[in-house]
Design a protein around this motif. Structure first.
Motif, mmCIF file in Angstrom:
data_model
loop_
_atom_site.group_PDB
_atom_site.id
_atom_site.type_symbol
_atom_site.label_atom_id
_atom_site.label_comp_id
_atom_site.label_asym_id
_atom_site.label_seq_id
_atom_site.Cartn_x
_atom_site.Cartn_y
_atom_site.Cartn_z
ATOM 1 N N UNK A 38 32.220 47.177 72.880
ATOM 2 C CA UNK A 38 33.638 47.136 73.219
ATOM 3 C C UNK A 38 33.999 48.279 74.174
ATOM 4 N N UNK A 39 33.452 49.462 73.947
ATOM 5 C CA UNK A 39 33.774 50.596 74.819
ATOM 6 C C UNK A 39 33.387 50.306 76.269
ATOM 7 N N UNK B 46 45.256 42.886 72.738
ATOM 8 C CA UNK B 46 44.857 41.580 73.291
ATOM 9 C C UNK B 46 43.813 40.877 72.428
ATOM 10 N N UNK B 47 42.853 41.661 71.928
ATOM 11 C CA UNK B 47 41.754 41.123 71.124
ATOM 12 C C UNK B 47 41.542 42.043 69.923
ATOM 13 N N UNK C 36 36.927 37.917 68.097
ATOM 14 C CA UNK C 36 37.942 37.148 68.831
ATOM 15 C C UNK C 36 37.643 37.133 70.321
ATOM 16 N N UNK C 37 37.144 38.250 70.844
ATOM 17 C CA UNK C 37 36.765 38.297 72.259
ATOM 18 C C UNK C 37 35.582 37.364 72.524
ATOM 19 N N UNK C 38 34.627 37.335 71.628
ATOM 20 C CA UNK C 38 33.474 36.445 71.783
ATOM 21 C C UNK C 38 33.933 34.986 71.826
ATOM 22 N N UNK D 185 23.404 33.295 63.191
ATOM 23 C CA UNK D 185 23.168 33.595 61.784
ATOM 24 C C UNK D 185 24.283 34.390 61.139
ATOM 25 N N UNK D 186 25.068 35.089 61.936
ATOM 26 C CA UNK D 186 26.118 35.941 61.385
ATOM 27 C C UNK D 186 27.526 35.456 61.705
ATOM 28 N N UNK D 187 27.639 34.584 62.694
ATOM 29 C CA UNK D 187 28.952 34.078 63.087
ATOM 30 C C UNK D 187 28.900 32.556 63.239
ATOM 31 N N UNK D 188 29.108 31.834 62.142
ATOM 32 C CA UNK D 188 29.000 30.369 62.205
ATOM 33 C C UNK D 188 29.972 29.720 63.191
ATOM 34 N N UNK D 189 31.079 30.392 63.500
ATOM 35 C CA UNK D 189 32.018 29.811 64.464
ATOM 36 C C UNK D 189 31.390 29.698 65.854
#
Length: 191
Positions: free
Chosen positions: A36-37, A53-54, A59-61, A120-124
């Motif tokens: 993010x930085x 914004x995010x 949410x940015x992904x 594996x960590x973010x099913x969305x």
């Protein structure tokens, strides 16, 4: 030259600057490798503005993938139309993909890459990628003559396209991936 150029950041509102920066960095360097930085520094926004914004990197992904889906599908359908004037049906796919594979910014499929990195960590991310691949298969289906197997054939071709993308991503030159895809397309037509 890039098929997906980044508009001039200074002319964009903060949310767009962040999203366009994330699009460029996530696609070229990877999502996990891009903190993010770094997005904040390159986009030129304040940290508070970024989080307004995010609220999270997740949410940015998701916004990045939605943006990439829209841009890629616009390019893909336009390229199918442009190459379809010279090549009939699925014959347009090889020159379309050649155009993308030979692009200076080509780094494979953002959706395949994202699933590999984060599935594996973010099913969305998997859900977003699935929707993208369904849209790609639907675009491929428009190249096929009407039949009761049209959707299955389009899904098979989309799978072959994904294989060609992965092969081209790891190759110095895309010719092997493109000739293999052309062979698969001829075999499907003959079947």
């Amino acid at each position: 030259m890039s098929l997906f150029p980044t508009p001039e950041l200074k002319d964009q509102p903060p949310r767009e600057r962040i999203l366009l920066t994330a699009h460029r960095l996530f696609y070229s360097d990877g999502i996990r490798a891009t903190g993010i930085d770094r997005v904040i520094a390159v986009s030129g926004v304040a940290k508070a503005t970024f989080y307004r914004c995010f609220p999270s990197k997740n949410e940015l992904i998701q916004a990045f993938l939605a943006y990439r889906h829209e841009k890629w599908m616009d390019w893909f359908t336009d390229a199918l139309r442009r190459h379809g004037t010279k090549f009939a049906g699925t014959d347009a796919l090889v020159p379309v993909l050649r155009e993308w594979f030979e692009d200076d910014g080509f780094r494979g499929c953002a959706f395949i890459n994202s699933v590999v990195e984060l599935g594996g960590t973010q099913p969305e991310v998997i859900d977003i990628a699935r929707t993208h691949k369904e849209s790609m298969a639907a675009a491929v289906a428009t190249l096929l003559p009407p039949s009761r197997h049209r959707q299955k054939d389009a899904q098979a071709i989309a799978l072959a396209i994904d294989g060609a993308i992965v092969l081209a991503q790891g190759a110095q030159r895309p010719e092997g991936a493109l000739s293999s895809l052309a062979h698969i397309l001829r075999a499907l037509r003959a079947a």
